[in-house]
Design a protein around this motif. Structure first.
Motif, PDB file in Angstrom:
ATOM      1  N   GLU B 128       2.131  -1.427  -4.180  1.00 27.01           N
ATOM      2  CA  GLU B 128       1.903  -0.451  -3.101  1.00 27.01           C
ATOM      3  C   GLU B 128       0.590  -0.746  -2.368  1.00 27.01           C
ATOM      4  N   ARG B 129      -0.394  -1.136  -3.176  1.00 25.23           N
ATOM      5  CA  ARG B 129      -1.700  -1.393  -2.568  1.00 25.23           C
ATOM      6  C   ARG B 129      -1.651  -2.621  -1.664  1.00 25.23           C
ATOM      7  N   GLU B 132      -0.171  -1.922   1.661  1.00 23.34           N
ATOM      8  CA  GLU B 132      -0.993  -1.182   2.638  1.00 23.34           C
ATOM      9  C   GLU B 132      -1.549  -2.104   3.720  1.00 23.34           C
ATOM     10  N   GLU B 134      -4.363  -3.945   3.784  1.00 20.94           N
ATOM     11  CA  GLU B 134      -5.797  -4.208   3.909  1.00 20.94           C
ATOM     12  C   GLU B 134      -6.211  -5.467   3.156  1.00 20.94           C
TER      13      GLU B 134
END
Lengths: 198, 198
Positions: B128-129, B132, B134
């Motif tokens: 999930e990270r 994102e 980033e």
């Protein structure tokens, strides 16, 4: 940038003997990762032990009660008294030998340079105890170091003053050892005090 | 015949890694003889740490707060993410390198036989990270063991799925080591991936 409590824990572990920064870190991480229950238990028992364990008023060994179980026991031979430097020495003798007498734990050895004299080792209470007349033999099991030998010498004099027979464990070659690897001092001593073969 | 609380303490010390009966005994005696204040402090901090230190909800490292100081810091480079197996690995990187990115602590490695799969390592949250957008580079710093390599392989695939560039620390001869004493696997790998001298 890092967790202060974790750093405090690492620092706190360093009070243990032989534990440096790296080992302390490993202990802290281990407890947090895999041993929380054990850690909780250690914290409880350690806190309780530090508060409750004092010294037996008779033998100066660690004890939760004013008189330790060994001194309080009726089944030990009160004619025999064994003087040792530390509780660990006492435990070693208790575990390895069949000794059934009592103990006196000096909690140190004579070391004038460090300000440790007869009073610090509780030798006045030992003197009083020998004067009571019940003890017949004082087994002097101090370590065979310079300071330990000096302490043994002092204790032997103290025993003789009160008509108690001083003795000490035999010194010589360790069982199972090889001559080649025994240190010079031990070999020389063992050679000098050789006995006739039975 | 001996002090039960003392025995409990010796037993409790054995929860620490690399501590057997003899070392535990030495630790217990040491604390009681010469380190009562340190022992009291260790008991307090350990009890507090075991209760209060949890895991950072973002990087899974140990943390007293929901978000660890590193994840909460505005001065770290959020484009870089470094995946490590354990908090100790994270600390080693933090102390040795000038890395200013963020971390993701797996708290283990893929090991199907022990029932440790992607879910146990929190790889869904890592996915999930990465989604994102980033994170631009995932530095995979798992240990160079069989399981570590398998984990690295899995993580690299996960990174590519989300358009993140996977990378890993260089493997080869350790600095200051001698060829003669380097293990075969390392030497073979270093030889095979040799580079032109600058």
């Amino acid at each position: 940038m890092s967790v202060p409590l974790l750093e405090q824990l690492v620092e706190a572990f360093r009070v243990l003997p032989g534990v440096g920064q790296k080992t302390a870190q490993r202990m802290a991480y281990h407890v947090l990762e895999r041993g929380r229950d054990g850690g909780r238990r250690l914290a409880e028992v350690l806190g309780e032990a530090v508060e409750k364990i004092g010294h037996c008023e008779r033998c100066r060994d660690f004890s939760e009660t004013p008189l330790c179980p060994t001194c309080a026991s009726a089944s030990r031979d009160a004619h025999l008294l064994c003087a040792v430097e530390s509780p660990a020495d006492r435990l070693a003798i208790e575990q390895a030998t069949g000794y059934r007498g009592l103990y006196f734990v000096l909690q140190g050895r004579l070391s004038p340079l460090d300000g440790i004299g007869p009073r610090e080792l509780g030798l006045h209470t030992l003197g009083e105890r020998l004067a009571e007349g019940e003890v017949q033999e004082l087994i002097i099991a101090t370590n065979p170091t310079v300071e330990g030998e000096a302490t043994a010498h002092y204790l032997a004099q103290l025993a003789r003053q009160h008509g108690v027979r001083p003795s000490r464990p035999a010194h010589g070659l360790p069982l199972g050892g090889e001559l080649e690897y025994v240190d010079r001092g031990t070999l020389s001593h063992a050679f000098g005090s050789r006995g006739e073969m039975p």
